[in-house]
Scaffold this motif. Structure first.
Motif, PDB file in Angstrom:
ATOM      1  N   VAL A 441       0.819  -1.290   0.124  1.00 10.50           N
ATOM      2  CA  VAL A 441      -0.133  -0.054   0.021  1.00 10.50           C
ATOM      3  C   VAL A 441       0.913   1.199  -0.093  1.00 10.50           C
ATOM      4  CG1 VAL A 441      -1.592   1.387   1.449  1.00 10.50           C
ATOM      5  CG2 VAL A 441      -2.096  -1.035   1.061  1.00 10.50           C
ATOM      6  N   ASP A 442       0.517   2.073  -0.940  1.00  8.27           N
ATOM      7  CA  ASP A 442       1.348   3.545  -0.989  1.00  8.27           C
ATOM      8  C   ASP A 442       0.787   4.592   0.292  1.00  8.27           C
ATOM      9  OD1 ASP A 442       3.083   5.539  -1.633  1.00  8.27           O
ATOM     10  OD2 ASP A 442       2.357   5.827  -3.633  1.00  8.27           O
ATOM     11  N   ALA A 443       1.279   4.308   1.264  1.00  7.69           N
ATOM     12  CA  ALA A 443       0.854   5.281   2.232  1.00  7.69           C
ATOM     13  C   ALA A 443       1.999   5.736   3.342  1.00  7.69           C
ATOM     14  CB  ALA A 443      -0.171   4.822   3.119  1.00  7.69           C
ATOM     15  N   GLY A 444       2.045   6.604   3.811  1.00  8.44           N
ATOM     16  CA  GLY A 444       3.164   6.983   4.713  1.00  8.44           C
ATOM     17  C   GLY A 444       3.228   6.068   6.048  1.00  8.44           C
ATOM     18  N   GLN A 445       1.963   5.677   6.706  1.00 10.33           N
ATOM     19  CA  GLN A 445       2.103   5.063   7.729  1.00 10.33           C
ATOM     20  C   GLN A 445       0.724   3.809   7.663  1.00 10.33           C
ATOM     21  OE1 GLN A 445       1.626   7.580  11.376  1.00 10.33           O
ATOM     22  NE2 GLN A 445       1.811   5.663  12.745  1.00 10.33           N
ATOM     23  N   ILE A 446       1.216   2.850   8.242  1.00 10.70           N
ATOM     24  CA  ILE A 446       0.235   1.655   8.081  1.00 10.70           C
ATOM     25  C   ILE A 446       0.121   1.128   9.592  1.00 10.70           C
ATOM     26  CG2 ILE A 446      -0.155  -0.729   7.175  1.00 10.70           C
ATOM     27  CD1 ILE A 446       0.532   1.432   5.007  1.00 10.70           C
ATOM     28  N   PHE A 447      -1.362   1.114   9.870  1.00 13.64           N
ATOM     29  CA  PHE A 447      -1.878   0.218  11.136  1.00 13.64           C
ATOM     30  C   PHE A 447      -2.331  -1.018  10.948  1.00 13.64           C
ATOM     31  CE2 PHE A 447      -3.126   5.219  11.624  1.00 13.64           C
ATOM     32  CZ  PHE A 447      -2.060   5.461  12.256  1.00 13.64           C
ATOM     33  N   ILE A 448      -1.736  -1.946  11.891  1.00 11.24           N
ATOM     34  CA  ILE A 448      -1.977  -3.398  11.704  1.00 11.24           C
ATOM     35  C   ILE A 448      -2.905  -3.812  12.997  1.00 11.24           C
ATOM     36  CG2 ILE A 448      -1.446  -5.619  11.631  1.00 11.24           C
ATOM     37  CD1 ILE A 448       0.842  -4.866   9.601  1.00 11.24           C
ATOM     38  N   ASN A 449      -4.101  -4.166  13.109  1.00  7.35           N
ATOM     39  CA  ASN A 449      -4.951  -4.557  14.101  1.00  7.35           C
ATOM     40  C   ASN A 449      -5.083  -3.601  15.136  1.00  7.35           C
ATOM     41  OD1 ASN A 449      -5.565  -6.994  12.962  1.00  7.35           O
ATOM     42  ND2 ASN A 449      -3.888  -8.000  13.454  1.00  7.35           N
ATOM     43  N   GLU A 450      -4.870  -2.195  14.864  1.00  2.00           N
ATOM     44  CA  GLU A 450      -5.207  -1.206  15.767  1.00  2.00           C
ATOM     45  C   GLU A 450      -5.092   0.105  15.020  1.00  2.00           C
ATOM     46  OE1 GLU A 450      -4.043   1.350  19.740  1.00  2.00           O
ATOM     47  OE2 GLU A 450      -3.620  -1.156  19.877  1.00  2.00           O
ATOM     48  N   TYR A 451      -6.056   0.745  14.746  1.00  2.00           N
ATOM     49  CA  TYR A 451      -6.148   2.066  13.917  1.00  2.00           C
ATOM     50  C   TYR A 451      -5.533   3.201  15.010  1.00  2.00           C
ATOM     51  CZ  TYR A 451      -6.937   4.824   9.812  1.00  2.00           C
ATOM     52  OH  TYR A 451      -6.958   5.605   8.760  1.00  2.00           O
ATOM     53  N   PHE A 452      -4.675   4.128  14.580  1.00  2.00           N
ATOM     54  CA  PHE A 452      -4.062   4.967  15.402  1.00  2.00           C
ATOM     55  C   PHE A 452      -3.193   4.460  16.193  1.00  2.00           C
ATOM     56  CE2 PHE A 452      -8.342   7.579  14.799  1.00  2.00           C
ATOM     57  CZ  PHE A 452      -7.703   8.314  13.527  1.00  2.00           C
ATOM     58  N   ALA A 453      -2.645   3.217  16.168  1.00  2.00           N
ATOM     59  CA  ALA A 453      -1.537   2.644  16.892  1.00  2.00           C
ATOM     60  C   ALA A 453      -0.190   3.539  16.779  1.00  2.00           C
ATOM     61  CB  ALA A 453      -1.204   1.187  16.293  1.00  2.00           C
ATOM     62  N   GLY A 454       0.458   3.296  18.104  1.00  2.00           N
ATOM     63  CA  GLY A 454       2.009   4.105  17.876  1.00  2.00           C
ATOM     64  C   GLY A 454       1.684   5.290  18.423  1.00  2.00           C
ATOM     65  N   GLY A 455       2.642   6.405  18.556  1.00  2.00           N
ATOM     66  CA  GLY A 455       2.594   7.522  19.077  1.00  2.00           C
ATOM     67  C   GLY A 455       3.614   8.625  18.523  1.00  2.00           C
ATOM     68  N   VAL A 456       4.360   9.579  19.353  1.00  2.00           N
ATOM     69  CA  VAL A 456       5.263  10.377  18.973  1.00  2.00           C
ATOM     70  C   VAL A 456       6.489   9.778  18.510  1.00  2.00           C
ATOM     71  CG1 VAL A 456       6.310  10.877  21.190  1.00  2.00           C
ATOM     72  CG2 VAL A 456       6.168  12.622  19.600  1.00  2.00           C
ATOM     73  N   GLU A 457       6.550   8.758  18.993  1.00  2.00           N
ATOM     74  CA  GLU A 457       7.753   7.838  18.442  1.00  2.00           C
ATOM     75  C   GLU A 457       7.865   7.613  16.994  1.00  2.00           C
ATOM     76  OE1 GLU A 457       6.658   7.034  22.692  1.00  2.00           O
ATOM     77  OE2 GLU A 457       5.891   6.698  20.834  1.00  2.00           O
ATOM     78  N   VAL A 458       6.656   7.342  16.373  1.00  2.00           N
ATOM     79  CA  VAL A 458       6.622   6.876  15.042  1.00  2.00           C
ATOM     80  C   VAL A 458       6.267   7.830  14.062  1.00  2.00           C
ATOM     81  CG1 VAL A 458       4.943   5.264  13.781  1.00  2.00           C
ATOM     82  CG2 VAL A 458       5.426   4.987  15.971  1.00  2.00           C
ATOM     83  N   PRO A 459       7.312   7.954  12.915  1.00  2.00           N
ATOM     84  CA  PRO A 459       7.299   8.964  12.170  1.00  2.00           C
ATOM     85  C   PRO A 459       6.038   9.099  11.430  1.00  2.00           C
ATOM     86  CG  PRO A 459       9.172   7.836  11.750  1.00  2.00           C
ATOM     87  CD  PRO A 459       8.432   7.288  12.943  1.00  2.00           C
ATOM     88  N   PHE A 460       5.422   9.942  10.943  1.00  2.00           N
ATOM     89  CA  PHE A 460       3.912  10.471  10.538  1.00  2.00           C
ATOM     90  C   PHE A 460       4.295  11.247   9.260  1.00  2.00           C
ATOM     91  CE2 PHE A 460       0.147  12.924  10.199  1.00  2.00           C
ATOM     92  CZ  PHE A 460      -0.698  11.874   9.939  1.00  2.00           C
ATOM     93  N   GLY A 461       3.372  10.929   8.331  1.00  2.00           N
ATOM     94  CA  GLY A 461       3.343  12.091   6.925  1.00  2.00           C
ATOM     95  C   GLY A 461       3.124  11.144   5.828  1.00  2.00           C
ATOM     96  N   GLY A 462       2.751  11.839   4.652  1.00  2.00           N
ATOM     97  CA  GLY A 462       1.841  11.178   3.483  1.00  2.00           C
ATOM     98  C   GLY A 462       2.811  11.169   2.417  1.00  2.00           C
ATOM     99  N   ASN A 463       2.258  10.358   1.318  1.00  2.00           N
ATOM    100  CA  ASN A 463       2.548  10.399  -0.052  1.00  2.00           C
ATOM    101  C   ASN A 463       1.472  10.871  -1.003  1.00  2.00           C
ATOM    102  OD1 ASN A 463       4.816   8.980   0.996  1.00  2.00           O
ATOM    103  ND2 ASN A 463       3.988   6.980   0.795  1.00  2.00           N
ATOM    104  N   LYS A 464       1.780  10.908  -2.123  1.00  2.00           N
ATOM    105  CA  LYS A 464       0.973  11.325  -3.182  1.00  2.00           C
ATOM    106  C   LYS A 464       0.451  12.816  -2.907  1.00  2.00           C
ATOM    107  CE  LYS A 464      -1.124   7.432  -3.458  1.00  2.00           C
ATOM    108  NZ  LYS A 464      -2.263   6.232  -3.972  1.00  2.00           N
ATOM    109  N   LEU A 465      -0.875  12.970  -2.985  1.00  2.00           N
ATOM    110  CA  LEU A 465      -1.459  14.425  -2.552  1.00  2.00           C
ATOM    111  C   LEU A 465      -1.522  14.577  -1.205  1.00  2.00           C
ATOM    112  CD1 LEU A 465      -4.409  15.112  -4.901  1.00  2.00           C
ATOM    113  CD2 LEU A 465      -2.152  15.823  -5.201  1.00  2.00           C
ATOM    114  N   SER A 466      -1.039  13.584  -0.399  1.00  2.00           N
ATOM    115  CA  SER A 466      -0.967  13.750   1.286  1.00  2.00           C
ATOM    116  C   SER A 466       0.140  14.666   1.708  1.00  2.00           C
ATOM    117  CB  SER A 466      -1.172  12.425   1.879  1.00  2.00           C
ATOM    118  OG  SER A 466      -2.597  11.973   1.710  1.00  2.00           O
TER     119      SER A 466
END
Length: 491
Positions: A441-466
């Motif tokens: 999947v072409d996305a900046g961050q992937i959540f597996i079996n919990e949406y919004f998983a992670g926190g400030v430790e996990v890099p966040f940002g987008g690809n394409k128009l994101s």
């Protein structure tokens, strides 16, 4: 600050009425603007309407603080100040959450989570201040090569209205940790917690001019800030159209950019998922903060085998969500403005005209206790094709669109058929399927079996128009640095 008194109409005392420049609140040079409580659809306070002159003053203060003070402050001392700020945020968490709730409309418990998240951001980057180190290079004998990270200078932070304090913290904290100074412009709908945050930082020991906040409109304050020739870096969170305008302004001065723009993120639910976990995750992914989240899971891509049972239960749970003023801490609060409410309603009205089946919701509503406020029912729309507006465009509200997949490969194709690439969620009991889908999947961050998983430790940002660039984690810290390489002949 008593919630009962606020709900009865008592004015909120102690809110800043001016900008925060050079270590102190400053009087507004123009008439004040009104800030609205979305839960009542009525103004509750006023704030300063900034101009290009205010921006000039703030940038000049930031330049002086960068050159004379902050870039020379030892990293460990920067860390002590940021850690103290985290403590002060926690000490004032209840008041900050109430103000955030009034300004943005979100439920009080969500606002409190945002405040604690802001504290955690300063805590995290406090620990990173003295760990930002360069490399040595394997040059031939007789040579020494190394690199150092240097702060880029003055960072402009354009803060959105959906997560005012947490978005401010995730940009300001790493900028300060890297040794940059800041001029922030909060959204005109939600100015107060960014202003209060600058005051808290000063109380924590931040030197005057290191963090400045100018409130006002995007046209009158935001545009002059991103076009300012003395700004060295811009972090922008907002819509694609405004982000494109920011890019054009930045190009004139070749200013560095981090852009976090829109999203139309899929939540893929496969036949072998943990049904209860997936139901909870999908519900939160779209209805938290009334769906006003760039990374909201606004597309449910679900395998056909569990579609009927899953969507039926999801609709039943959506209908039971409590609605009301954020200070009463409902499960679903209002949307941020009358204009935004009309925008959301327009999407559904057009979908109806195309023959879309609205499974639940689909109407504007109001606080059931008062009949006031800007509310939209939690809405789920039945299976739509990939070229439908509800699948293609960001609604930024409590609207979930369903897409039915025949198998995991089809689900992957549906998930990726989008102009955005911010995040994606995957619910499956098959680890191999989960990791293959996360890879493809072409996305900046992937959540597996919990949406919004992670926190400030996990890099966040987008690809394409994101957008592009990354916030949070150590990647976010590097966004505020420039690398200098040194090679020396020493024989």
């Amino acid at each position: 600050m008593k919630i009962e008194e606020i709900l009865s109409g008592t004015p909120v005392a102690g809110l800043p009425g001016g900008h925060f420049i050079d270590g102190a609140y400053t009087a507004s040079t123009r008439a004040q603007m009104e800030s609205y409580d979305p839960g009542r659809a009525a103004p509750f306070a006023t704030f300063a309407r900034g101009t290009a002159a205010d921006i000039d003053q703030a940038v000049a203060s930031a330049i002086h603080a960068f050159e004379k003070t902050w870039r020379k402050t030892p990293p460990a001392e920067r860390g002590r100040i940021l850690y103290h700020a985290a403590q002060l945020i926690r000490d004032d968490a209840e008041r900050l959450a109430i103000v955030e709730c009034l300004d943005s409309g979100k439920p009080l418990n969500e606002a409190l989570g945002d405040v604690n998240g802001a504290a955690r951001a300063f805590e995290y980057y406090a620990g990173a201040c003295d760990k930002l180190q360069g490399d040595t290079f394997p040059l031939p004998q007789g040579y020494l090569g190394y690199s150092v990270y240097e702060p880029v200078g003055v960072s402009a932070q354009i803060i959105p209205w959906n997560y005012p304090i947490s978005t401010a913290a995730r940009g300001i904290a790493p900028a300060l940790a890297a040794g940059c100074t800041v001029v922030a412009k909060p959204a005109e709908q939600t100015p107060f917690t960014a202003l209060q945050l600058a005051d808290i930082l000063t109380k924590a020991g931040l030197p005057a001019g290191v963090c400045n906040v100018v409130s006002g409109t995007g046209a009158e304050a935001g545009a002059p800030l991103v076009a300012h020739p003395d700004v060295d870096q811009i972090t922008f969170t907002g819509s694609v159209a405004t982000g494109q305008a920011v890019m054009r302004s930045a190009a004139d001065n070749v200013t560095r950019l981090v852009l976090e723009l829109g999203g139309k993120s899929p939540v893929v639910v496969l036949n072998d998922c943990d049904m209860e976990r997936a139901l909870t995750g999908v519900l939160g992914a779209i209805f938290e903060n009334a769906g006003q989240i760039c990374s909201a899971g606004s597309r449910l891509v679900i395998e056909r085998g569990i579609h009927d049972a899953f969507v039926g239960e999801l609709c039943a749970r959506a209908k039971k969500l409590t609605i009301g003023h954020g200070l009463r801490d409902p499960q679903l609060g209002p949307v941020n403005s009358a204009g935004h409410l009309d925008k959301i309603a327009g999407f559904i009205d057009r979908a109806r005209s195309r023959g879309a089946e609205i499974l639940t919701g689909g109407r504007t509503t109001a606080d059931p206790e008062t009949g006031e406020g800007w509310f939209y029912e939690p809405t789920i729309v039945a299976d739509r094709p990939s070229d439908d507006e509800l699948v293609r465009e960001e609604i930024f509200g409590p609207v979930l669109t369903v897409q039915i997949a025949d198998d995991p490969e089809h689900a992957l194709a549906l998930a990726g058929d989008c102009q955005y690439g911010l995040v994606a969620g995957i619910y499956t009991g098959n680890v191999s399927n989960a990791l293959k889908m996360a890879r493809d999947v072409d996305a900046g961050q992937i959540f597996i079996n919990e949406y919004f998983a992670g926190g400030v430790e996990v890099p966040f940002g987008g690809n394409k128009l994101s957008g592009f660039g990354r916030e949070k984690g150590l990647e976010g810290l590097r966004s505020y640095c420039k690398v200098k390489s040194v090679a020396a002949r020493i024989d």
